[in-house]
Design a protein around this motif. Structure first.
Motif, PDB file in Angstrom:
ATOM      1  N   ILE A 291       0.842  -1.204   0.000  1.00 50.32           N
ATOM      2  CA  ILE A 291       0.000   0.000   0.000  1.00 50.32           C
ATOM      3  C   ILE A 291       0.871   1.245   0.000  1.00 50.32           C
ATOM      4  N   ALA A 292       1.929   1.232   0.815  1.00 48.93           N
ATOM      5  CA  ALA A 292       2.835   2.378   0.892  1.00 48.93           C
ATOM      6  C   ALA A 292       3.422   2.707  -0.482  1.00 48.93           C
ATOM      7  N   ALA A 301       8.606   2.509   6.398  1.00 52.84           N
ATOM      8  CA  ALA A 301       8.898   3.373   7.550  1.00 52.84           C
ATOM      9  C   ALA A 301       8.439   4.809   7.291  1.00 52.84           C
ATOM     10  N   ALA A 302       8.759   5.337   6.103  1.00 50.98           N
ATOM     11  CA  ALA A 302       8.364   6.704   5.766  1.00 50.98           C
ATOM     12  C   ALA A 302       6.839   6.823   5.723  1.00 50.98           C
ATOM     13  N   PHE A 303       6.192   5.826   5.157  1.00 54.97           N
ATOM     14  CA  PHE A 303       4.737   5.810   5.099  1.00 54.97           C
ATOM     15  C   PHE A 303       4.133   5.767   6.497  1.00 54.97           C
ATOM     16  N   LYS A 308       0.922   7.969  10.803  1.00 52.25           N
ATOM     17  CA  LYS A 308       0.689   8.182  12.236  1.00 52.25           C
ATOM     18  C   LYS A 308       0.569   9.672  12.544  1.00 52.25           C
ATOM     19  N   SER A 309       1.319  10.492  11.820  1.00 50.11           N
ATOM     20  CA  SER A 309       1.238  11.931  12.027  1.00 50.11           C
ATOM     21  C   SER A 309      -0.158  12.462  11.685  1.00 50.11           C
ATOM     22  N   LYS A 310      -0.779  11.881  10.660  1.00 48.00           N
ATOM     23  CA  LYS A 310      -2.112  12.329  10.226  1.00 48.00           C
ATOM     24  C   LYS A 310      -3.227  11.726  11.072  1.00 48.00           C
ATOM     25  N   SER A 314      -0.851   3.795  13.980  1.00 50.21           N
ATOM     26  CA  SER A 314      -0.020   3.195  12.941  1.00 50.21           C
ATOM     27  C   SER A 314      -0.888   2.555  11.858  1.00 50.21           C
ATOM     28  N   PRO A 315      -0.345   2.344  10.655  1.00 49.01           N
ATOM     29  CA  PRO A 315      -1.083   1.637   9.607  1.00 49.01           C
ATOM     30  C   PRO A 315      -1.515   0.235  10.040  1.00 49.01           C
TER      31      PRO A 315
END
Length: 322
Positions: A291-292, A301-303, A308-310, A314-315
């Motif tokens: 998905i990332a 990791a970047a995804f 998580k910031s949004k 976690s995904p």
């Protein structure tokens, strides 16, 4: 005096809102016709629905259960659940045992009217009945709006919008089944209402931060940039290329985009891609890394950091709760 002033202000506000709605791109949304299928399916069953260009498809489950598979997503539908596939994407609808889907035309299909048919499978197990429709359109603005929508919009039976959507679908069913005088015109108007209701549901419940995409996607200066943003979520998109498509300098493009959309192009792209990813996490069985990559991130990791910031989780947490 105060009462008259209050009434005048209320009237002014009402007229302003009506003007905004009439001038909105949604006011130009037009569906041309609907083809309808009432399906009676007993296990084991599975139907492969072909892709139909310039169309929008939907399924409403009346009784029983089903799974709709579109791309990598697999969405479970129970009684009253509704799913819209805005771009007429080919997909499978199968029983809860995941029976392999056979070609649509391998099933028994009875044509009732020009726009209505009944489909019956040959199984003898548990029953699922559905109302399914294919809505055709040829309006350029409609095409533009539809192209920027997600692969599907799921409206569960407990949604606030469900009663309206079910009522409209049932009305379309009655009109296509009988085809009395003026039925074609009535059905096309009902289809407008159905699609508008689905768009409103998506904006309000799924993508509340993307509400300005309608204006941006039909804005003469931004439409080509929006088409590129929504066309391929995995593609590398730089602001310079978007500005060039829009015929503006980088700085002018950023300022104009923020004025119309309410946020910078970079932030919009990030939120759009993460919204797409969230839907796939909730309704699919894909690996997070896949998905990332599909929404433009080079690593899991970047995804995960952006996600998580949004969303604050976690995904993998979203995936487990789906």
């Amino acid at each position: 005096m105060d009462d008259k002033r209050t009434q005048a202000m209320a009237k002014f506000e009402q007229n302003r809102r009506q003007h905004e709605e009439v001038s909105s791109p949604l006011s130009q949304l037009k569906m041309s016709s609907v083809f309808y299928t009432y399906s009676t399916m007993k296990q084991p069953w599975g139907v492969k629905i072909p892709s139909i260009p310039s169309s929008t498809m939907f399924h409403l489950v009346l009784e029983g259960e089903a799974f709709v598979s579109v791309y990598e997503a697999r969405v479970k539908l129970g009684p009253g659940d509704f799913i819209l596939l805005p771009r007429g994407t080919g997909h499978d609808i199968v029983d809860v045992n995941n029976t392999p889907a056979s070609d649509l035309f391998d099933n028994e299909i009875e044509k009732i009217t020009e726009h209505y048919e009944r489909l019956t499978t040959t199984g003898e197990g548990e029953l699922t009945t559905t109302l399914c429709g294919t809505v055709l359109f040829d309006n350029e603005v409609t095409t533009s709006i539809i192209q920027s929508m997600p692969d599907y919009i799921f409206v569960p039976s407990q949604s606030l919008a469900h009663q309206t959507i079910e009522s409209v679908v049932q009305s379309i069913h009655r009109e296509t089944e009988n085809e009395d005088y003026g039925a074609g015109l009535i059905v096309s108007k009902l289809a407008d209402v159905l699609i508008l209701q689905c768009i409103r549901t998506w904006i309000n419940e799924i993508s509340d931060e993307q509400q300005s995409w309608l204006l941006a996607h039909t804005d003469k200066r931004l439409s080509r940039a929006m088409k590129k943003i929504h066309g391929d979520p995995s593609a590398h998109i730089d602001i310079e290329s978007l500005a060039e498509l829009s015929g503006m300098s980088r700085t002018s493009f950023i300022d104009y985009f923020k004025k119309i959309v309410g946020q910078t192009p970079k932030k919009y792209i990030t939120h759009w891609r993460l919204s797409l990813a969230r839907e796939r996490l909730l309704h699919g069985n894909e690996h997070v890394l896949n998905i990332a990559l599909d929404v433009g991130y080079q690593s899991e990791a970047a995804f995960s950091r952006a996600y998580k910031s949004k969303y604050g989780v976690s995904p993998s947490y979203t995936k487990k709760s789906g």
